[in-house]
Design a protein around this motif. Structure first.
Motif, PDB file in Angstrom:
ATOM      1  N   ALA A 133       0.838  -1.202   0.000  1.00  0.00           N
ATOM      2  CA  ALA A 133       0.000   0.000   0.000  1.00  0.00           C
ATOM      3  C   ALA A 133       0.873   1.251   0.000  1.00  0.00           C
ATOM      4  O   ALA A 133       0.555   2.244  -0.665  1.00  0.00           O
ATOM      5  CB  ALA A 133      -0.922  -0.014   1.213  1.00  0.00           C
ATOM      6  N   ALA A 134       2.009   1.219   0.735  1.00  0.00           N
ATOM      7  CA  ALA A 134       2.881   2.383   0.806  1.00  0.00           C
ATOM      8  C   ALA A 134       3.523   2.661  -0.548  1.00  0.00           C
ATOM      9  O   ALA A 134       3.729   3.821  -0.922  1.00  0.00           O
ATOM     10  CB  ALA A 134       3.968   2.161   1.855  1.00  0.00           C
ATOM     11  N   GLN A 180       2.197   2.366  -3.390  1.00  0.00           N
ATOM     12  CA  GLN A 180       1.258   3.150  -4.201  1.00  0.00           C
ATOM     13  C   GLN A 180       1.066   4.547  -3.625  1.00  0.00           C
ATOM     14  O   GLN A 180       1.001   5.524  -4.370  1.00  0.00           O
ATOM     15  CB  GLN A 180      -0.075   2.422  -4.257  1.00  0.00           C
ATOM     16  CG  GLN A 180      -1.163   3.258  -4.863  1.00  0.00           C
ATOM     17  CD  GLN A 180      -2.285   2.410  -5.370  1.00  0.00           C
ATOM     18  OE1 GLN A 180      -2.144   1.233  -5.592  1.00  0.00           O
ATOM     19  NE2 GLN A 180      -3.422   3.024  -5.572  1.00  0.00           N
ATOM     20  N   ALA A 181       1.001   4.664  -2.271  1.00  0.00           N
ATOM     21  CA  ALA A 181       0.632   5.946  -1.679  1.00  0.00           C
ATOM     22  C   ALA A 181       1.799   6.928  -1.673  1.00  0.00           C
ATOM     23  O   ALA A 181       1.593   8.117  -1.893  1.00  0.00           O
ATOM     24  CB  ALA A 181       0.133   5.725  -0.251  1.00  0.00           C
ATOM     25  N   PHE A 182       3.034   6.437  -1.403  1.00  0.00           N
ATOM     26  CA  PHE A 182       4.140   7.368  -1.193  1.00  0.00           C
ATOM     27  C   PHE A 182       5.175   7.346  -2.307  1.00  0.00           C
ATOM     28  O   PHE A 182       5.854   8.333  -2.528  1.00  0.00           O
ATOM     29  CB  PHE A 182       4.852   7.051   0.132  1.00  0.00           C
ATOM     30  CG  PHE A 182       3.956   7.130   1.316  1.00  0.00           C
ATOM     31  CD1 PHE A 182       3.223   8.285   1.551  1.00  0.00           C
ATOM     32  CD2 PHE A 182       3.822   6.062   2.179  1.00  0.00           C
ATOM     33  CE1 PHE A 182       2.392   8.372   2.644  1.00  0.00           C
ATOM     34  CE2 PHE A 182       2.992   6.143   3.271  1.00  0.00           C
ATOM     35  CZ  PHE A 182       2.282   7.296   3.503  1.00  0.00           C
ATOM     36  N   PHE A 183       5.333   6.185  -2.994  1.00  0.00           N
ATOM     37  CA  PHE A 183       6.475   6.054  -3.896  1.00  0.00           C
ATOM     38  C   PHE A 183       6.081   6.102  -5.366  1.00  0.00           C
ATOM     39  O   PHE A 183       6.864   5.723  -6.220  1.00  0.00           O
ATOM     40  CB  PHE A 183       7.244   4.775  -3.580  1.00  0.00           C
ATOM     41  CG  PHE A 183       7.696   4.704  -2.149  1.00  0.00           C
ATOM     42  CD1 PHE A 183       8.423   5.738  -1.603  1.00  0.00           C
ATOM     43  CD2 PHE A 183       7.380   3.619  -1.361  1.00  0.00           C
ATOM     44  CE1 PHE A 183       8.830   5.684  -0.287  1.00  0.00           C
ATOM     45  CE2 PHE A 183       7.785   3.564  -0.044  1.00  0.00           C
ATOM     46  CZ  PHE A 183       8.516   4.598   0.494  1.00  0.00           C
ATOM     47  N   HIS A 184       4.841   6.504  -5.669  1.00  0.00           N
ATOM     48  CA  HIS A 184       4.408   6.755  -7.048  1.00  0.00           C
ATOM     49  C   HIS A 184       4.528   5.522  -7.938  1.00  0.00           C
ATOM     50  O   HIS A 184       4.841   5.653  -9.113  1.00  0.00           O
ATOM     51  CB  HIS A 184       5.224   7.887  -7.670  1.00  0.00           C
ATOM     52  CG  HIS A 184       5.092   9.182  -6.940  1.00  0.00           C
ATOM     53  ND1 HIS A 184       4.468  10.282  -7.483  1.00  0.00           N
ATOM     54  CD2 HIS A 184       5.501   9.561  -5.721  1.00  0.00           C
ATOM     55  CE1 HIS A 184       4.507  11.276  -6.616  1.00  0.00           C
ATOM     56  NE2 HIS A 184       5.132  10.859  -5.530  1.00  0.00           N
ATOM     57  N   VAL A 185       4.310   4.307  -7.387  1.00  0.00           N
ATOM     58  CA  VAL A 185       4.350   3.123  -8.235  1.00  0.00           C
ATOM     59  C   VAL A 185       2.977   2.973  -8.898  1.00  0.00           C
ATOM     60  O   VAL A 185       2.290   1.982  -8.728  1.00  0.00           O
ATOM     61  CB  VAL A 185       4.750   1.874  -7.434  1.00  0.00           C
ATOM     62  CG1 VAL A 185       5.102   0.733  -8.361  1.00  0.00           C
ATOM     63  CG2 VAL A 185       5.941   2.167  -6.569  1.00  0.00           C
ATOM     64  N   ILE A 186       2.550   3.996  -9.628  1.00  0.00           N
ATOM     65  CA  ILE A 186       1.296   4.010 -10.365  1.00  0.00           C
ATOM     66  C   ILE A 186       1.538   4.694 -11.685  1.00  0.00           C
ATOM     67  O   ILE A 186       2.467   5.490 -11.769  1.00  0.00           O
ATOM     68  CB  ILE A 186       0.184   4.746  -9.597  1.00  0.00           C
ATOM     69  CG1 ILE A 186       0.704   6.107  -9.113  1.00  0.00           C
ATOM     70  CG2 ILE A 186      -0.335   3.938  -8.461  1.00  0.00           C
ATOM     71  CD1 ILE A 186      -0.352   7.015  -8.596  1.00  0.00           C
ATOM     72  N   GLY A 217       2.055  -1.962  -6.212  1.00  0.00           N
ATOM     73  CA  GLY A 217       3.173  -1.802  -5.299  1.00  0.00           C
ATOM     74  C   GLY A 217       4.084  -3.006  -5.222  1.00  0.00           C
ATOM     75  O   GLY A 217       5.293  -2.875  -5.251  1.00  0.00           O
TER      76      GLY A 217
END
Lengths: 176, 164
Positions: B17-18, B20-26, B32
């Motif tokens: 989840a982190a 996607q939320a913090f490291f821009h793996v989108i 993630g």
């Protein structure tokens, strides 16, 4: 060029590799052990993964308000639609299909995706069970020195190339 | 502290989840942590840079087959996992060259099993880890995928019972 994702994922991978080796974490192995000997030791890992990921998706979007992606039925879909349009990819998350596998095999047909999920999921479970662990476990076993797992990784790499050369055009033709 | 799968799974979930939320793996969403997809991104990126014909040329730009997040530079989760697991095995003195005993896990059979696992994983759009991550992201197809993985493992267990 945005180098944050590769650098972040290499550190995520380091943590995962270390913890996975210590815990003998396996996602297929949990279901397999439950089937064979009714043992829930590894299965707890799968359930705890789903629960913690759901909690993480909900909590982290309050911590990091810049990227609100979780409730895809509220605004997450719009975030991805914008990102995809900027990258020139024609895959838009809809209400029913929020998470495309990847844009190569994406189409708005929900039924086709359910058929793909049924075929792919069955193959994934069956062949991983025969191979003796999920792909993550095989990577950890390769690092522990199992020659079977190292050869598995070679097949894994070749499978990716074969899929995009021969299977993906077929799936695209069926989906279109 | 002894690391159990329950604790490790919880940490993996938070990391996914982190990512996607913090490291821009989108994009794509819920990307993630995935073994098959990140491996595919890495392999395709290298293949397309060695043989440009492998990538699809669109308007002069090289389009790499795979997640859009890896168009410029691939995700390196696989490298991290291999390094981390080697460190863990070396530190705790569990590194040993070995080959599985049963014939369907000998190296020549594992080669074809790996290929088949990768093809089915990409047909579905993720390895078991990403299936669970998608299910946490409340995707309907992922729930069907999880059920079908359980059915597949059940069928595999029947075959294993026959073989042993």
């Amino acid at each position: 060029m945005d180098l944050l994702p590769p650098i972040a994922t290499i550190f995520l991978g380091l943590i995962m590799g270390y913890l996975g080796q210590r815990a003998r974490m396996c996602f297929i192995g949990g279901v397999r052990d439950y089937c064979l000997v009714k043992d829930t030791y590894l299965l707890k890992g799968l359930f705890s993964f789903i629960v913690c990921a759901l909690a993480g998706f909900i909590i982290f979007q309050f911590v990091s308000p810049a990227i609100k992606t979780f409730p895809w039925f509220l605004d997450g879909g719009a975030v991805f639609a914008k990102k995809w349009a900027a990258m020139g990819v024609t895959a838009v998350p809809s209400l029913i299909l929020p998470v495309p596998g990847d844009p190569i095999t994406w189409s708005p047909k929900v039924g086709a995706h359910i058929i793909l999920a049924i075929l792919g999921g069955f193959g994934l479970g069956f062949f991983s069970c025969m191979a003796g662990g999920c792909p993550f476990r095989q990577h950890v076993m390769a690092a522990e020195g199992s020659k079977s797992a190292i050869v598995y990784l070679v097949g894994f790499v070749l499978g990716a190339i074969l899929f995009h050369r021969f299977v993906a055009p077929f799936i695209k033709a069926v989906l279109a | 502290m002894r690391m159990t799968p329950a604790i490790a799974g919880g940490i993996f979930g938070l990391l996914g989840a982190a990512g996607q939320a913090f490291f821009h793996v989108i994009p794509p969403p819920a990307y993630g942590i995935c073994i098959a997809c990140h491996m595919r991104d890495l392999v395709n990126w290298i293949a397309a840079h060695i043989y440009p014909i492998y990538g699809l040329k669109a308007g002069g730009a090289l389009i790499i087959p795979g997640g859009p997040v890896s168009y410029n530079f691939p995700l390196l989760t696989i490298v991290g996992i291999l390094i981390g697991a080697v460190i863990a095995a070396r530190v705790n003195k569990e590194f040993k060259w070995k080959v599985m005993r049963v014939w369907w896990q000998r190296p020549w059979a594992e080669f074809f099993l790996g290929m088949l696992v990768m093809i089915s994983a990409l047909t579905f759009g993720g390895c078991p880890i990403r299936t669970a991550l998608k299910a946490a992201y409340l995707d309907i197809t992922a729930f069907i995928g999880l059920i079908m993985i359980a059915v597949g493992v059940f069928a595999g267990c029947q075959v294993l019972r026959k073989l042993t």
